[in-house]
Write an enzyme that holds these catalytic residues in place. Structure first.
Site, PDB file in Angstrom:
ATOM      1  N   GLY A 186       0.816  -1.219   0.000  1.00 47.23           N
ATOM      2  CA  GLY A 186       0.000   0.000   0.000  1.00 47.23           C
ATOM      3  C   GLY A 186       0.842   1.259   0.000  1.00 47.23           C
ATOM      4  N   LYS A 237       9.731   2.710   0.992  1.00 45.13           N
ATOM      5  CA  LYS A 237       8.529   2.612   1.840  1.00 45.13           C
ATOM      6  C   LYS A 237       8.046   4.016   2.137  1.00 45.13           C
ATOM      7  CE  LYS A 237       6.747   0.595   6.114  1.00 45.13           C
ATOM      8  NZ  LYS A 237       7.028  -0.368   7.183  1.00 45.13           N
ATOM      9  N   GLY A 271      -0.603   6.089   1.524  1.00 47.89           N
ATOM     10  CA  GLY A 271       0.610   5.705   0.800  1.00 47.89           C
ATOM     11  C   GLY A 271       1.888   6.298   1.378  1.00 47.89           C
ATOM     12  N   ARG A 309       6.457 -12.484   1.208  1.00 46.54           N
ATOM     13  CA  ARG A 309       5.842 -12.764   2.508  1.00 46.54           C
ATOM     14  C   ARG A 309       4.999 -14.026   2.441  1.00 46.54           C
ATOM     15  NH1 ARG A 309       5.007  -7.126   4.442  1.00 46.54           N
ATOM     16  NH2 ARG A 309       6.359  -5.918   3.093  1.00 46.54           N
ATOM     17  N   ASP A 338       0.994 -11.368   6.767  1.00 44.36           N
ATOM     18  CA  ASP A 338       1.531 -10.515   5.686  1.00 44.36           C
ATOM     19  C   ASP A 338       2.813  -9.812   6.126  1.00 44.36           C
ATOM     20  OD1 ASP A 338      -0.607  -9.231   7.318  1.00 44.36           O
ATOM     21  OD2 ASP A 338       0.124  -7.419   6.344  1.00 44.36           O
TER      22      ASP A 338
HETATM   23  P1  AMP Z   1       1.212  -3.184   8.310  1.00 38.56           P
HETATM   24  O1  AMP Z   1       0.388  -3.840   9.369  1.00 38.56           O
HETATM   25  O2  AMP Z   1       1.763  -1.833   8.681  1.00 38.56           O
HETATM   26  O3  AMP Z   1       2.306  -4.080   7.861  1.00 38.56           O
HETATM   27  O4  AMP Z   1       0.269  -2.856   7.074  1.00 38.56           O
HETATM   28  C1  AMP Z   1      -0.817  -3.639   6.677  1.00 38.56           C
HETATM   29  C2  AMP Z   1      -1.317  -3.214   5.321  1.00 38.56           C
HETATM   30  O5  AMP Z   1      -1.692  -1.836   5.324  1.00 38.56           O
HETATM   31  C3  AMP Z   1      -0.313  -3.354   4.198  1.00 38.56           C
HETATM   32  O6  AMP Z   1      -1.019  -3.735   3.049  1.00 38.56           O
HETATM   33  C4  AMP Z   1       0.235  -1.955   4.056  1.00 38.56           C
HETATM   34  O7  AMP Z   1       0.738  -1.699   2.767  1.00 38.56           O
HETATM   35  C5  AMP Z   1      -0.992  -1.123   4.323  1.00 38.56           C
HETATM   36  N1  AMP Z   1      -0.668   0.212   4.841  1.00 38.56           N
HETATM   37  C6  AMP Z   1      -0.203   0.538   6.066  1.00 38.56           C
HETATM   38  N2  AMP Z   1      -0.052   1.870   6.173  1.00 38.56           N
HETATM   39  C7  AMP Z   1      -0.421   2.410   4.985  1.00 38.56           C
HETATM   40  C8  AMP Z   1      -0.498   3.739   4.455  1.00 38.56           C
HETATM   41  N3  AMP Z   1      -0.162   4.800   5.182  1.00 38.56           N
HETATM   42  N4  AMP Z   1      -0.903   3.876   3.193  1.00 38.56           N
HETATM   43  C9  AMP Z   1      -1.266   2.833   2.446  1.00 38.56           C
HETATM   44  N5  AMP Z   1      -1.237   1.562   2.879  1.00 38.56           N
HETATM   45  C10 AMP Z   1      -0.815   1.347   4.129  1.00 38.56           C
HETATM   46 MG    MG Z   2       3.005  -5.024   6.684  1.00 37.46          MG
END
Ligand code: AMP
Ligand code: MG
Length: 486
Positions: free
Chosen positions: A92, A112, A125, A182, A251
């Site tokens: 994301g 990132k 994003g 992953r 994930d």
């Molecule tokens: P995480 O638990 O932080 O590993 O994220 C879980 C999901 O949310 C993944 O698909 C990330 O890419 C998405 N994600 C987390 N933060 C953001 C953000 N600020 N913008 C877009 N996608 C996000």
């Molecule tokens: Mg993640």
């Protein structure tokens, strides 16, 4: 030394085809500046110390330019979050730039925080400076501790506002790893009933990262066994350092057994087996003591995802395939127990192996928990307790019990135990308050503390120049809370 012109960017992930990713440019940071760079990571890549002066380097790592051959793409994955199927997730806010040859083998680079992708869901994003500094320092600190991890090359920053609980500013961390694949990548194609895509991903992963599995009678079983063993090693290493990941969703689990996706992670200060480092984890699913069982659970989710790769024409065949996958996951348990005891024996400086060792270890951990003794300092001070037990005793409430334990421990120690223990029990880990200090300065435009900490964390087994880097958290930090927001 690698010259910039000699870097050949490839992207084997891209050759998997459009089912696996969306190719798109980053939304770069306006008017970017450097926040930090890791000399150790650059060295691993085989890049010269002045790589940041390569043409357009800052713009490339702020998402505003590409070096020839880079191909930015966001991959799709799914996963189980907090024990429930979460459906499609994906990169994301991460973008794969490509892959480059290094003395350590081919490495992938990812931005990132490089803006919206088709997988951003409700996110923006972006990544904020605060979380980027935490990920950057943690990645490099873990590497210096010898823990398998994704690396961090640099952080670029900008004044672009990003809204979290408060208004913060945007940053991008460049991460480096042999693979960012992953468990969730495999879960995605299994769950969405795309057996051909699943097979393609599997074959590509095995060919690149686990070629020995290709020749096994059942490659999927062999790969699962390999991942189970690597994951066991990783979690034992985390536990031995008091490291809590905080969001062990499938994930966030690496197919290479790397520590991946640093969010609300934490190194424990006071030892509490029930310690929850993620403020948003209200049920404590990812509490310190639960990490080993959660990893085992996650491996079962991976086993489920690999099932379509095994024979399953008839019910009997499918059942037998399932059994073989379960056996492969089962390897985790024994390996984890063996690794954990091995690491603790080393932390205690024991000579050889004896039956009572587990009990000796358990009793120390019980005493530490009863006193909420600082995890890192307990082992560091134990390392010197043969010559001077007083600093260790200061951490404990029931000193008679500790003395009794020390009397059992002393005769079990190996020759030169002190030196051996000091080489496995770090003086400095990335405590939350240390990261917080670097973040507060960086938010005022002063990146020197980030740079200083990076250096100190790069030599975690040395006594730091500033005693406060290895000391108990100060009073102001007693109630620091780390949330998922990043
Ligand atoms: P995480 O638990 O932080 O590993 O994220 C879980 C999901 O949310 C993944 O698909 C990330 O890419 C998405 N994600 C987390 N933060 C953001 C953000 N600020 N913008 C877009 N996608 C996000
Ligand atoms: Mg993640």
């Amino acid at each position: 030394m690698t010259a910039f012109d000699g870097l050949a960017w490839t992207n084997r992930f891209a050759s998997l085809g459009p089912d696996f990713f969306t190719e798109l440019p980053a939304q770069g940071l306006p008017d970017p500046h450097w926040v930090a760079r890791s000399p150790a990571c650059a060295e691993m890549l085989g890049w010269p110390a002045d790589w940041a002066r390569w043409p357009q380097a800052l713009d490339v790592f702020a998402g505003n330019a590409l070096w020839p051959g880079m191909r930015p793409l966001a991959s799709v994955y799914s996963g189980h979050q907090f024990g429930v199927w979460a459906g499609q997730l994906g990169d994301g806010r991460a973008l794969w730039l490509g892959e480059v040859d290094t003395p350590a083998g081919p490495m992938e680079l990812q931005l990132k925080g490089g803006g919206l992708t088709p997988y951003s869901r409700r996110g923006d994003g972006r990544a904020v400076l605060r979380s980027s500094i935490r990920e950057f320092l943690a990645s490099e600190a873990m590497a210096a501790l010898g823990v398998p991890t994704t690396r961090a090359l640099c952080i670029s920053g900008s004044r672009l506002p990003v809204i979290r609980e408060r208004v913060e500013t945007a940053a991008i961390v460049t991460r480096v790893a042999p693979s960012f694949i992953r468990f969730g990548h495999f879960e995605h194609f299994a769950h969405h009933q795309q057996p051909e895509a699943l097979r393609r991903l599997f074959d590509a992963f095995v060919a690149q990262h686990a070629p020995e599995c290709a020749d096994a009678p059942e490659p999927a079983v062999a790969l699962l066994r390999r991942v189970s063993l690597q994951t066991a090693d990783l979690i034992a290493h985390w536990q031995s350092l008091g490291f809590c990941h905080g969001v062990m969703n499938t994930d966030n689990m690496s197919m290479l057994g790397l520590t991946l996706d640093y969010g609300p992670f934490g190194f424990m200060d006071a030892f509490d087996p029930g310690h929850i480092c993620n403020h948003s984890d209200d049920r404590g699913r990812y509490a310190y003591a639960r990490q080993p069982a959660v990893a085992f659970w996650n491996l079962h989710a991976l086993a489920q995802a690999l099932l379509p790769l095994l024979p399953g024409e008839t019910a009997a065949e499918a059942e037998a395939s399932g059994e073989r996958l379960l056996d492969a996951v089962e390897a985790y348990r024994e390996r984890f127990a063996q690794q954990m005891l091995g690491r603790l024996r080393a932390k205690l400086g024991l000579a050889g192996e004896e039956d009572g060792d587990q009990a000796l270890v358990d009793e120390l951990l019980r005493l530490m928990a009863a006193s909420r003794a600082d995890f890192t300092l307990s082992f560091r001070r134990l390392s010197r307790a043969l010559s001077d037990p007083e600093p260790l005793r200061d951490l404990f409430i029931d000193r008679d019990a500790l003395d009794a334990w020390l009397a059992r421990w002393r005769p079990r120690t190996a020759p030169h135990a002190e030196a051996r223990m000091l080489a496995v029990n770090p003086a400095v880990v990335l405590r939350n308050h240390l990261a917080e200090g670097a973040i507060r300065a960086a938010e005022q435009g002063d990146f020197s503390e980030t740079e200083r900490l990076l250096k100190v964390l790069g030599r975690p087994f040395d006594e730091p120049v500033l005693p406060s880097d290895a000391a108990l958290p100060p009073d102001w930090a007693q109630h620091l809370e780390v949330s998922c927001s990043s």
